[in-house]
Motif scaffolding. Structure first.
Motif, PDB file in Angstrom:
ATOM      1  N   ASP A 199       0.831  -1.210   0.000  1.00  0.00           N
ATOM      2  CA  ASP A 199       0.000   0.000   0.000  1.00  0.00           C
ATOM      3  C   ASP A 199       0.863   1.257   0.000  1.00  0.00           C
ATOM      4  O   ASP A 199       0.601   2.210  -0.742  1.00  0.00           O
ATOM      5  N   VAL A 200       1.881   1.261   0.869  1.00  0.00           N
ATOM      6  CA  VAL A 200       2.770   2.432   0.918  1.00  0.00           C
ATOM      7  C   VAL A 200       3.531   2.583  -0.402  1.00  0.00           C
ATOM      8  O   VAL A 200       3.684   3.696  -0.924  1.00  0.00           O
ATOM      9  N   ALA A 201       3.988   1.460  -0.966  1.00  0.00           N
ATOM     10  CA  ALA A 201       4.707   1.529  -2.248  1.00  0.00           C
ATOM     11  C   ALA A 201       3.793   2.046  -3.355  1.00  0.00           C
ATOM     12  O   ALA A 201       4.227   2.825  -4.212  1.00  0.00           O
ATOM     13  N   THR A 202       2.528   1.627  -3.348  1.00  0.00           N
ATOM     14  CA  THR A 202       1.583   2.131  -4.353  1.00  0.00           C
ATOM     15  C   THR A 202       1.392   3.632  -4.221  1.00  0.00           C
ATOM     16  O   THR A 202       1.359   4.367  -5.219  1.00  0.00           O
ATOM     17  N   LEU A 203       1.284   4.096  -2.980  1.00  0.00           N
ATOM     18  CA  LEU A 203       1.148   5.543  -2.757  1.00  0.00           C
ATOM     19  C   LEU A 203       2.384   6.296  -3.247  1.00  0.00           C
ATOM     20  O   LEU A 203       2.280   7.358  -3.885  1.00  0.00           O
ATOM     21  N   ILE A 204       3.568   5.742  -2.956  1.00  0.00           N
ATOM     22  CA  ILE A 204       4.807   6.408  -3.383  1.00  0.00           C
ATOM     23  C   ILE A 204       4.893   6.469  -4.902  1.00  0.00           C
ATOM     24  O   ILE A 204       5.221   7.515  -5.484  1.00  0.00           O
ATOM     25  N   VAL A 205       4.571   5.369  -5.575  1.00  0.00           N
ATOM     26  CA  VAL A 205       4.650   5.353  -7.049  1.00  0.00           C
ATOM     27  C   VAL A 205       3.630   6.315  -7.646  1.00  0.00           C
ATOM     28  O   VAL A 205       3.882   6.940  -8.688  1.00  0.00           O
ATOM     29  N   THR A 206       2.462   6.452  -6.989  1.00  0.00           N
ATOM     30  CA  THR A 206       1.480   7.439  -7.475  1.00  0.00           C
ATOM     31  C   THR A 206       2.067   8.843  -7.454  1.00  0.00           C
ATOM     32  O   THR A 206       1.925   9.608  -8.418  1.00  0.00           O
ATOM     33  N   TYR A 207       2.737   9.184  -6.374  1.00  0.00           N
ATOM     34  CA  TYR A 207       3.356  10.518  -6.289  1.00  0.00           C
ATOM     35  C   TYR A 207       4.553  10.630  -7.233  1.00  0.00           C
ATOM     36  O   TYR A 207       4.869  11.722  -7.702  1.00  0.00           O
ATOM     37  N   VAL A 208       5.247   9.523  -7.479  1.00  0.00           N
ATOM     38  CA  VAL A 208       6.322   9.558  -8.475  1.00  0.00           C
ATOM     39  C   VAL A 208       5.758   9.911  -9.844  1.00  0.00           C
ATOM     40  O   VAL A 208       6.303  10.752 -10.581  1.00  0.00           O
ATOM     41  N   MET A 209       4.618   9.286 -10.191  1.00  0.00           N
ATOM     42  CA  MET A 209       3.991   9.591 -11.478  1.00  0.00           C
ATOM     43  C   MET A 209       3.534  11.046 -11.532  1.00  0.00           C
ATOM     44  O   MET A 209       3.722  11.735 -12.541  1.00  0.00           O
ATOM     45  N   LEU A 210       2.940  11.534 -10.435  1.00  0.00           N
ATOM     46  CA  LEU A 210       2.525  12.939 -10.410  1.00  0.00           C
ATOM     47  C   LEU A 210       3.732  13.862 -10.526  1.00  0.00           C
ATOM     48  O   LEU A 210       3.682  14.893 -11.223  1.00  0.00           O
ATOM     49  N   GLY A 211       4.812  13.523  -9.830  1.00  0.00           N
ATOM     50  CA  GLY A 211       6.021  14.346  -9.908  1.00  0.00           C
ATOM     51  C   GLY A 211       6.603  14.365 -11.309  1.00  0.00           C
ATOM     52  O   GLY A 211       7.017  15.429 -11.810  1.00  0.00           O
ATOM     53  N   TRP A 212       6.625  13.220 -11.965  1.00  0.00           N
ATOM     54  CA  TRP A 212       7.147  13.176 -13.334  1.00  0.00           C
ATOM     55  C   TRP A 212       6.241  13.954 -14.281  1.00  0.00           C
ATOM     56  O   TRP A 212       6.713  14.575 -15.223  1.00  0.00           O
ATOM     57  N   GLY A 213       4.928  13.908 -14.039  1.00  0.00           N
ATOM     58  CA  GLY A 213       4.019  14.686 -14.872  1.00  0.00           C
ATOM     59  C   GLY A 213       4.221  16.182 -14.688  1.00  0.00           C
ATOM     60  O   GLY A 213       4.289  16.947 -15.658  1.00  0.00           O
ATOM     61  N   LEU A 214       4.344  16.628 -13.424  1.00  0.00           N
ATOM     62  CA  LEU A 214       4.581  18.052 -13.162  1.00  0.00           C
ATOM     63  C   LEU A 214       5.963  18.478 -13.642  1.00  0.00           C
ATOM     64  O   LEU A 214       6.169  19.649 -13.992  1.00  0.00           O
ATOM     65  N   ASN A 215       6.909  17.543 -13.662  1.00  0.00           N
ATOM     66  CA  ASN A 215       8.269  17.872 -14.103  1.00  0.00           C
ATOM     67  C   ASN A 215       8.289  18.379 -15.548  1.00  0.00           C
ATOM     68  O   ASN A 215       9.168  19.155 -15.925  1.00  0.00           O
ATOM     69  N   ILE A 216       7.318  17.959 -16.358  1.00  0.00           N
ATOM     70  CA  ILE A 216       7.288  18.415 -17.755  1.00  0.00           C
ATOM     71  C   ILE A 216       7.115  19.923 -17.823  1.00  0.00           C
ATOM     72  O   ILE A 216       7.809  20.607 -18.578  1.00  0.00           O
TER      73      ILE A 216
END
Length: 521
Positions: A191-208
């Motif tokens: 569950d924690v890993a899923t939450l972290i990967v979700t924020y990783v995806m959001l961070g990569w999206g905002l990074n654009i």
């Protein structure tokens, strides 16, 4: 050459006493309204209870910290500060983790030295920071390098470390894939890993839009909300499945990105950030007040869970003609199947964002974003259409946020406007800035720290946000450009190998010294 001994000036104890006394008085004035009194629900109603032991302890810690800073004003007294600060840091850490340590050793947890976890954390963090500062001052005193030479050497070490980023990323990917099969893995870890990967995806999206195009977006959570509500509303009112709603959520979020992009094309800097912040709040307020559709602050519940690509469902029995997942693959039923599936789903989605980002950065539009980031006016003078590339950055970045929002809705099963407040935008932006704008590996590391650390400090309840803020402050002081900052454009005018330009120096420190000598002559 023999080093000259350090001459210490005698301490002026009267002046030190006055300074420590002033520190205690100021600390007392600030601590009384914040800490000394609390209300307790007791017989007869709310009662006011004093916390004078905690108050005295806080003032004592402030006085000790101030005394350590006084000792560091002059050289030659760093070692006592290193020892004292390190001891305080160790005591605070042991007190903070006493339950975990006793569970690991099989013994009974000992009584805390400090009356609360908050004070243990503040004492440990303060002592560690003071010891670190004294250690850095001590190392500078015994070093023959100038500040410029030290900076050049640090940059050379960072460049060497960046050479291992590919290996580090490969190891991280392998670790992420095999995580559910590791011995320590359980439902909480996934569950924690899923939450972290979700924020990783959001961070990569905002990074654009922030890291590549150089546009400060403070309302990114609005696209996250658009994606989440588009799936939730589509599923509840139209019966749309998750797999059909997923691309629609991305397209709708991209449309909102274009709607936001048009009015802010002429804005830059702080004005641009304020407008995006306002857009995020507008979306949240609409979600609260459009009650007939969004249910306002009550939120939307009962959001359908995703099935296995339309082939099976993760329930014990068949639903709508789809067989159960465990029967479809001949397995024993386990509720963790859906948890693992969601984890691998967000892992695949995040991987798509990473591959897309790496590819588009080397395309003309990616280079145009970098040109826009480096110099807006020069970018326009080169004939680059800033309107098109800004809108493209908004739309693409928003689309990834919308896809992450749809995943969030189906994973949680319930969404409300409280899930999309400004603090979410601030956390995603902090992940991008802390990791290093433009660095995918750095953003992933920052997401692990910023999302994983509050989980480690969950026992601190609401005070765990103090740990969150302290980590941000420490990173901004230690490495303000981010953990793995890499803002170098993908294409250089003269090339990195020196074709037509200067070849990078093998020893930056020597190159800096040579450049200093030439400028002096």
């Amino acid at each position: 050459m023999a080093r000259q001994p350090v001459e210490r000036t005698p301490l002026d104890f009267s002046e030190i006493g006055r300074e420590l006394g002033l520190t205690a008085v100021v600390g007392l004035g600030l601590t009384i309204p914040l800490l000394s009194l609390k209300t307790v629900d007791d017989v007869g109603g709310l009662q006011i209870v004093g916390r004078w032991t905690e108050t005295a302890l806080v003032i004592l810690l402030l006085v000790l910290g101030r005394f350590g800073l006084i000792l560091l004003r002059e050289t030659g007294r760093e070692i006592p500060v290193v020892l004292g600060g390190g001891l305080m840091g160790l005591v605070g850490l042991l007190d903070l983790l006493r339950n975990q340590l006793s569970a690991m050793t099989g013994g009974e947890p000992w009584d805390g030295i400090f009356p609360s976890y908050t004070l243990a954390f503040l004492a440990g963090a303060g002592g560690a920071i003071l010891a670190l500062r004294a250690g850095m001052q001590l190392s500078r005193r015994y070093s023959n390098l100038t500040r410029g030479e030290r900076d050049a050497r640090a940059e050379a070490r960072a460049e060497t470390f960046r050479g291992f980023i590919t290996l580090l990323a490969a190891l991280a990917v392998v670790m992420a894939v095999i995580l559910p099969f590791m011995p320590f893995s359980n439902r909480y870890v996934i569950d924690v890993a899923t939450l972290i990967v979700t924020y990783v995806m959001l961070g990569w999206g905002l990074n654009i839009i922030v890291g590549y195009a150089g546009l400060l977006d403070l309302g990114y959570v609005a696209f996250y909300a658009v994606g989440a509500y588009s799936y939730a509303l589509g599923a509840q009112y139209l019966g749309v499945s998750f797999w059909l709603a997923l691309p629609f959520a991305g397209i709708l979020a991209a449309s909102f990105g274009l709607i936001l992009g048009f009015p802010v094309l002429r804005l830059r800097g702080d004005y641009f950030a304020i407008v995006t912040l306002g857009f995020g709040e507008i979306v949240r307020i609409i979600l609260i007040n459009w009650y007939p559709v969004t249910k306002g602050p009550d939120g939307l519940s009962g959001i359908p869970r995703p099935d296995f690509f339309g082939l099976a469902v993760f329930s014990r029995n068949a639903i709508d003609g789809l067989p159960p997942f465990h029967e479809f693959f001949g397995l024993e039923y386990a509720s963790e199947h859906r948890i693992y599936f969601l984890y691998y789903l967000i892992l695949i989605m995040a991987s798509l964002v990473a591959i897309f980002t790496l590819r588009i950065r080397r395309l003309p539009i990616g280079r145009a974003w970098e040109a826009l980031r480096e110099d807006d006016i020069a970018c326009a003078s080169l004939g680059i259409n800033r309107t098109t590339i800004k809108l493209a950055a908004f739309a693409i970045s928003a689309a990834w946020g919308g896809l992450a929002g749809a995943f969030f809705a189906t994973r949680q099963g319930f969404i409300s406007p409280e899930s999309f407040t400004f603090i979410e935008s601030a956390i995603i932006l902090a992940i991008v800035v802390m990791g290093g704008m433009g660095s995918l590996v750095g953003i992933a590391c920052a997401a692990i720290l910023l999302i994983g650390l509050p989980e480690v400090f969950r026992e601190l309840a609401e005070y765990r946000m103090v740990a969150f803020g302290a980590g941000l402050v420490f990173i901004m002081i230690w490495r303000p450009q981010g953990l793995l900052s890499h803002r170098e454009p993908s294409v250089l005018l003269h090339g990195k190998d020196g074709r037509g330009g200067m070849k990078p120096a093998a020893d930056p420190a020597a190159a800096l010294a040579e450049a200093t000598k030439e400028s002096a002559s």
